[in-house]
Write a protein that holds these residues in place. Structure first.
Motif, PDB file in Angstrom:
ATOM      1  N   GLN A 140       0.887   5.572  -5.889  1.00 42.55           N
ATOM      2  CA  GLN A 140       1.815   6.477  -5.187  1.00 42.55           C
ATOM      3  C   GLN A 140       1.981   7.782  -5.973  1.00 42.55           C
ATOM      4  O   GLN A 140       2.024   8.869  -5.397  1.00 42.55           O
ATOM      5  CB  GLN A 140       3.186   5.796  -5.025  1.00 42.55           C
ATOM      6  N   ASP A 141       2.054   7.680  -7.289  1.00 38.94           N
ATOM      7  CA  ASP A 141       2.251   8.867  -8.135  1.00 38.94           C
ATOM      8  C   ASP A 141       0.970   9.678  -8.345  1.00 38.94           C
ATOM      9  O   ASP A 141       0.993  10.726  -8.998  1.00 38.94           O
ATOM     10  CB  ASP A 141       2.779   8.455  -9.521  1.00 38.94           C
ATOM     11  N   GLY A 142      -0.165   9.153  -7.871  1.00 37.75           N
ATOM     12  CA  GLY A 142      -1.429   9.873  -8.061  1.00 37.75           C
ATOM     13  C   GLY A 142      -2.054   9.651  -9.429  1.00 37.75           C
ATOM     14  O   GLY A 142      -3.066  10.270  -9.764  1.00 37.75           O
ATOM     15  N   ALA A 143      -1.472   8.744 -10.236  1.00 36.68           N
ATOM     16  CA  ALA A 143      -2.063   8.464 -11.550  1.00 36.68           C
ATOM     17  C   ALA A 143      -3.350   7.658 -11.400  1.00 36.68           C
ATOM     18  O   ALA A 143      -4.243   7.718 -12.243  1.00 36.68           O
ATOM     19  CB  ALA A 143      -1.067   7.695 -12.419  1.00 36.68           C
ATOM     20  N   ILE A 144      -3.430   6.874 -10.346  1.00 37.77           N
ATOM     21  CA  ILE A 144      -4.654   6.141 -10.009  1.00 37.77           C
ATOM     22  C   ILE A 144      -5.038   6.545  -8.587  1.00 37.77           C
ATOM     23  O   ILE A 144      -4.238   6.376  -7.657  1.00 37.77           O
ATOM     24  CB  ILE A 144      -4.437   4.611 -10.095  1.00 37.77           C
ATOM     25  N   VAL A 145      -6.231   7.099  -8.432  1.00 40.64           N
ATOM     26  CA  VAL A 145      -6.699   7.447  -7.089  1.00 40.64           C
ATOM     27  C   VAL A 145      -7.818   6.480  -6.693  1.00 40.64           C
ATOM     28  O   VAL A 145      -8.562   5.989  -7.546  1.00 40.64           O
ATOM     29  CB  VAL A 145      -7.188   8.917  -6.988  1.00 40.64           C
ATOM     30  N   PRO A 146      -7.922   6.214  -5.384  1.00 35.60           N
ATOM     31  CA  PRO A 146      -8.952   5.269  -4.932  1.00 35.60           C
ATOM     32  C   PRO A 146     -10.347   5.840  -5.132  1.00 35.60           C
ATOM     33  O   PRO A 146     -10.506   7.029  -5.383  1.00 35.60           O
ATOM     34  CB  PRO A 146      -8.668   5.107  -3.434  1.00 35.60           C
ATOM     35  N   ASN A 147     -11.348   4.996  -4.980  1.00 37.77           N
ATOM     36  CA  ASN A 147     -12.729   5.483  -4.893  1.00 37.77           C
ATOM     37  C   ASN A 147     -12.893   6.220  -3.562  1.00 37.77           C
ATOM     38  O   ASN A 147     -12.152   5.977  -2.610  1.00 37.77           O
ATOM     39  CB  ASN A 147     -13.716   4.311  -4.887  1.00 37.77           C
ATOM     40  N   ARG A 148     -13.918   7.057  -3.512  1.00 36.82           N
ATOM     41  CA  ARG A 148     -14.303   7.609  -2.203  1.00 36.82           C
ATOM     42  C   ARG A 148     -14.936   6.465  -1.404  1.00 36.82           C
ATOM     43  O   ARG A 148     -15.600   5.603  -2.001  1.00 36.82           O
ATOM     44  CB  ARG A 148     -15.277   8.769  -2.395  1.00 36.82           C
ATOM     45  N   VAL A 149     -14.699   6.432  -0.103  1.00 32.74           N
ATOM     46  CA  VAL A 149     -15.125   5.257   0.673  1.00 32.74           C
ATOM     47  C   VAL A 149     -16.069   5.632   1.810  1.00 32.74           C
ATOM     48  O   VAL A 149     -16.020   6.747   2.322  1.00 32.74           O
ATOM     49  CB  VAL A 149     -13.904   4.491   1.262  1.00 32.74           C
ATOM     50  N   GLU A 150     -16.910   4.676   2.172  1.00 31.87           N
ATOM     51  CA  GLU A 150     -17.724   4.772   3.395  1.00 31.87           C
ATOM     52  C   GLU A 150     -17.422   3.541   4.234  1.00 31.87           C
ATOM     53  O   GLU A 150     -17.607   2.411   3.758  1.00 31.87           O
ATOM     54  CB  GLU A 150     -19.227   4.793   3.046  1.00 31.87           C
ATOM     55  N   LYS A 151     -16.945   3.761   5.468  1.00 27.32           N
ATOM     56  CA  LYS A 151     -16.625   2.622   6.344  1.00 27.32           C
ATOM     57  C   LYS A 151     -17.893   2.172   7.060  1.00 27.32           C
ATOM     58  O   LYS A 151     -18.612   2.988   7.635  1.00 27.32           O
ATOM     59  CB  LYS A 151     -15.569   3.030   7.359  1.00 27.32           C
ATOM     60  N   ILE A 163       0.859  -1.189   0.000  1.00 23.49           N
ATOM     61  CA  ILE A 163       0.000   0.000   0.000  1.00 23.49           C
ATOM     62  C   ILE A 163       0.897   1.241   0.000  1.00 23.49           C
ATOM     63  O   ILE A 163       1.738   1.394   0.895  1.00 23.49           O
ATOM     64  CB  ILE A 163      -0.927   0.021   1.237  1.00 23.49           C
ATOM     65  N   PRO A 164       0.727   2.120  -0.980  1.00 29.17           N
ATOM     66  CA  PRO A 164       1.526   3.346  -0.996  1.00 29.17           C
ATOM     67  C   PRO A 164       1.220   4.217   0.230  1.00 29.17           C
ATOM     68  O   PRO A 164       0.129   4.129   0.806  1.00 29.17           O
ATOM     69  CB  PRO A 164       1.099   4.039  -2.290  1.00 29.17           C
ATOM     70  N   SER A 165       2.168   5.070   0.598  1.00 32.29           N
ATOM     71  CA  SER A 165       2.044   5.840   1.843  1.00 32.29           C
ATOM     72  C   SER A 165       0.949   6.912   1.761  1.00 32.29           C
ATOM     73  O   SER A 165       0.546   7.446   2.786  1.00 32.29           O
ATOM     74  CB  SER A 165       3.384   6.495   2.172  1.00 32.29           C
ATOM     75  N   ASN A 166       0.465   7.227   0.552  1.00 31.27           N
ATOM     76  CA  ASN A 166      -0.525   8.315   0.438  1.00 31.27           C
ATOM     77  C   ASN A 166      -1.972   7.853   0.612  1.00 31.27           C
ATOM     78  O   ASN A 166      -2.889   8.655   0.504  1.00 31.27           O
ATOM     79  CB  ASN A 166      -0.363   9.038  -0.914  1.00 31.27           C
ATOM     80  N   ILE A 167      -2.210   6.546   0.860  1.00 26.50           N
ATOM     81  CA  ILE A 167      -3.594   6.087   1.078  1.00 26.50           C
ATOM     82  C   ILE A 167      -3.653   5.174   2.301  1.00 26.50           C
ATOM     83  O   ILE A 167      -2.640   4.602   2.712  1.00 26.50           O
ATOM     84  CB  ILE A 167      -4.181   5.355  -0.154  1.00 26.50           C
ATOM     85  N   ASP A 168      -4.867   5.033   2.864  1.00 21.28           N
ATOM     86  CA  ASP A 168      -5.028   4.165   4.042  1.00 21.28           C
ATOM     87  C   ASP A 168      -5.601   2.801   3.616  1.00 21.28           C
ATOM     88  O   ASP A 168      -5.838   2.550   2.432  1.00 21.28           O
ATOM     89  CB  ASP A 168      -5.887   4.852   5.119  1.00 21.28           C
ATOM     90  N   TYR A 169      -5.840   1.936   4.611  1.00 16.47           N
ATOM     91  CA  TYR A 169      -6.311   0.577   4.289  1.00 16.47           C
ATOM     92  C   TYR A 169      -7.648   0.606   3.529  1.00 16.47           C
ATOM     93  O   TYR A 169      -7.846  -0.145   2.570  1.00 16.47           O
ATOM     94  CB  TYR A 169      -6.517  -0.233   5.568  1.00 16.47           C
TER      95      TYR A 169
END
Ligand SMILES: NC(=O)c1ccc[n+]([C@@H]2O[C@H](COP(=O)([O-])OP(=O)(O)OC[C@H]3O[C@@H](n4cnc5c(N)ncnc54)[C@H](OP(=O)(O)O)[C@@H]3O)[C@@H](O)[C@H]2O)c1
Length: 342
Positions: free
Chosen positions: A298-309, A112-118
């Motif tokens: 990590q480079d921001g070329a792919i960003v995660p979806n917005r999430v709801e826990k 997991i890159p350092s710029n996103i959480d689990y």
């Protein structure tokens, strides 16, 4: 043998129940992962409703996972206990996400890159894989746009369409097109997602509240700067597929999330996507995908979806799947936190 909590689908078309099960030790080439987040996907409620993909019950579902490396099998290099990792699950209990520990072949795991959480990490694997396999992988698995992730391959000046741009898979398809350098990326989605979809790479959003699906091709032709050779159908129904076919040129390709999708003639090809890297035919491309994906994130070329826990650990998954089935999820990924199971 130490035990963990798992969420079983107890029988075909049955119920989800929290139960105890053994924590398995990794075999050669595998790691075990203590799961911190698992995303919910439409396939999970569809399996419960229609009973497909699963051979043995009770079954553990869940194809999007993130957590910490717990134990390392023989022959595995490049991972240490405690590494934060994410990966795609499969439709067997040893390799699934709705449990507290799982096994995984190490060559299909990313750090997991350092710029996103689990939770953000868990939103990526299935959606991104379905976009990347459908667009990048070689024929007949995908449209063959860049099977080796060659950074010099660019489609500058070309135009593309994503039907269902705000769906999890659609968001990743937009980003794959953007990373390939497409100049015009048209998304068909609810207008309220316009700013977000533009922030991840769409150049134009056709509001599905204003433009019916039957008018999409006409609108696309007015917007596109070049005739479309490729479109991505992240919805998978017949109307969306027709809109894709009507938007592309003769000889063009439609990558479609419906694994049953068929060609309609006119020299236009449909790619019926199987978006899972564990499937033997996808395995070679899957290894390449997992080598490249962490850096793209990590480079921001792919960003995660917005999430709801979701609350209540594994027990909260059932309600989340019911909301998804009722079309109450829009532009977000629901995330369960398996360690919070009581
Ligand atoms: N073949 C495979 O391997 C594979 C892999 C993954 C997923 N899938 C399939 O791909 C589909 C999408 O999965 P997902 O996880 O991305 O779903 P999702 O995130 O739950 O999709 C929800 C979104 O779908 C959009 N939507 C619904 N009907 C639409 C329509 N007629 N036109 C445009 N947008 C529409 C809604 O958009 P708005 O909010 O903008 O209205 C909503 O945001 C599902 O059918 C899933 O089973 C297949």
């Amino acid at each position: 043998m130490p035990e963990q909590k798992v969420l079983f689908l107890d029988k075909p078309k049955g119920s989800f129940v929290v139960a105890n099960a053994p924590i398995l030790k990794p075999g050669p080439g595998q790691i075990s992962i203590k799961l911190k987040a698992a995303a919910l996907n439409p396939v999970d409620w569809k399996i419960q409703d229609y009973d497909f993909f699963i051979k043995d019950y009770p079954a553990i579902l869940g194809t999007d996972l993130a957590g910490d490396v717990e134990e390392i099998g023989d022959g595995v290099e490049g991972f240490s206990k405690g590494d934060k990792v994410f990966c795609q699950g499969y439709f067997v209990n040893d390799l699934a996400g709705f449990q507290q520990y799982t096994l995984m072949p190490a060559d299909l795991v990313g750090k997991i890159p350092s710029n996103i959480d689990y939770a953000q990490a868990a939103s990526i694997p299935l959606g991104y894989s379905t976009a990347a396999i459908g667009l990048l992988a070689a024929h007949p698995l995908g449209a063959g746009l860049n099977p080796t992730y060659d950074p010099t391959v660019k489609y500058t000046g070309e135009s593309a369409l994503v039907i269902g741009g705000s769906a999890s898979v659609g968001q990743f398809a937009i980003q794959v097109f953007k990373h390939l350098g497409y100049s015009t990326i048209i998304a068909y989605a609810s207008g309220r997602h316009t700013d977000f979809l533009k922030s991840i790479g769409a150049t134009h959003v056709i509001d599905r509240g204003e433009t019916p699906i039957g008018k999409v091709a006409e609108t696309v032709k007015k917007i596109a700067t070049t005739p479309l050779k490729v479109a991505y159908n992240a919805i998978g129904d017949a109307d969306s597929r027709t809109a894709c076919f009507d938007s592309i040129v003769e000889g063009g390709q439609v990558a479609d999330v419906n694994p049953e999708a068929k060609d309609v003639g006119n020299g236009k090809t449909v790619i019926a996507i199987m978006g899972n890297s564990h499937v033997p035919v996808n395995r070679e491309f899957g290894r390449i995908l997992w080598k490249n994906l962490p850096k793209l994130v990590q480079d921001g070329a792919i960003v995660p979806n917005r999430v709801e826990k979701l609350p209540n650990g594994l027990a909260g998954i059932n309600e989340g799947l019911q909301r998804m089935k009722a079309n109450k999820i829009s532009g977000e990924k629901l995330i369960a936190l398996p360690q919070e199971t009581v």
